[in-house]
Design an enzyme around this catalytic site. Structure first.
Site, short mmCIF file in Angstrom:
data_model
loop_
_atom_site.label_atom_id
_atom_site.label_comp_id
_atom_site.label_asym_id
_atom_site.label_seq_id
_atom_site.Cartn_x
_atom_site.Cartn_y
_atom_site.Cartn_z
N GLY A 194 0.83 -1.20 0.00
CA GLY A 194 0.00 0.00 0.00
C GLY A 194 0.86 1.24 0.00
N ASP B 92 -4.33 9.17 16.69
CA ASP B 92 -4.96 8.67 15.46
C ASP B 92 -5.42 7.23 15.64
OD1 ASP B 92 -5.92 9.15 12.90
OD2 ASP B 92 -4.07 8.50 11.91
#
Length: 337
Positions: free
Chosen positions: A55, A171
């Site tokens: 990715g 996050d």
């Protein structure tokens, strides 16, 4: 960092071995899309051969790689080529690697090594968390209550370890939790320390300077992140509350679909959507406490949240005829690798 594909599973006999038990290249299947072809595949970063691009995002690329001597499969995260000429990007990337490497916990992905390629572009080597993200798992529907308790407790414990190390993650979200198969169990692993920040920075530390902008993933942000007020451990406790809500319902606690301004306003001013009637009442109470707009109304720390979750889990199991270990006088200790 949002990746197009961040997971991999190995297929074939013996998960990477032929029937005669000789080592072969694993066939890689990334959940959601096939591994992308890339001109670096087949090349090496130090002793690691790059096998597949898992990715990429605006900040970095993630490769599947194999240590050519030890045969260990790893993931390698490398700074994106577009940022290679920016010294600040290099410094932030090194900082992320150092933070991740400094925190050891069974439910946080391990970082093994750091280096630079021949062009000076940095990379770090980490544990290969082969599986799928919690976000992708929740596309198929919510988790069962027992799995929600188990997952929430170990992730909250992992976040407590981050806080003990002096950082706030900022996050925590289902996309940053890998569900890794370990025998019959699915083990959640927290990843991505790209925007982690020191809890108590020294005056000359860059983390002591106000950022002057909203940083993080909007739909999991605490109100104080949106209003640019002071953040602390309870900011991550809010995100854990969002995560638990999502595990119970397979959706988010605040309405989405409007503008970013509408979404921000909902997080700062509106109550979360009601949890379904079947939700465990003690877990419901914990989630609502985590999602208190005022940080003072939330669990005081991730450790506090862990204890509340363990007590709620014990009550849940007791109602179903099980006697949890906590009721036998054996307390669950901090998970370690």
């Amino acid at each position: 960092m949002q990746l197009r594909a961040v997971t991999a599973t190995f297929t074939g006999p013996g998960a990477g071995y032929d029937d005669d038990n000789t080592r072969t290249r694993p066939r890689v299947v990334a959940r959601g899309c096939a591994p992308t072809r890339h001109d670096k595949l087949g090349t090496r970063l130090g002793p690691y051969e790059l096998l597949a691009l898992l990715g990429e995002g605006g900040m970095a690329q993630v490769f599947l790689a194999e240590h050519t001597i030890m045969g260990r499969m790893v993931a390698i995260k490398q700074l994106a080529p577009a940022l290679a000429s920016l010294p600040d990007a290099h410094a932030l990337f090194l900082r992320e690697a150092r933070i991740a490497a400094s925190i050891r916990h069974a439910n946080i992905v391990d970082v093994y090594d750091f280096g630079c390629d021949l062009d000076g572009r940095p990379y770090y080597v980490m544990e290969l968390a082969a599986g799928e993200t919690l976000a992708r798992r929740l596309v198929r529907g919510p988790l069962l209550a027992a799995q929600t308790f188990d997952t929430a407790i170990v992730l909250a414990d992992a976040v407590a370890q981050i806080h003990d190390a002096g950082y706030v993650h900022r996050d925590i979200k289902s996309e940053n939790v890998m569900m890794v198969r370990d025998g019959r169990r699915l083990v959640p692993k927290l990843i991505d320390f790209g925007i982690a920040r020191r809890l108590h920075p020294e005056p000359d530390d860059p983390d002591a300077r106000p950022e002057g902008q909203v940083v993080g993933t909007l739909r999991t942000m605490a109100p104080e992140q949106i209003t640019l007020d002071e953040i602390d451990e309870r900011t991550d406790v809010w995100a854990l509350g969002v995560l638990i809500y999502e595990m119970i319902t397979a959706r988010l606690p605040f309405d989405e679909g409007g503008t970013s301004r509408d979404d921000m306003l909902a997080i700062v001013t509106e109550p979360p959507r009601p949890l379904p009637p079947h939700a465990d009442p003690n877990l419901r109470e914990i989630v609502l406490a985590c999602l208190c707009k005022d940080p003072a109304g939330r669990p005081a720390s991730a450790d506090d949240l862990v204890e509340r979750l363990r007590e709620a889990q014990a009550a849940y199991l007791y109602r179903r005829g099980f006697v949890p270990r906590t009721l036998k006088g054996v307390s669950l200790s901090r998970a370690t690798p």
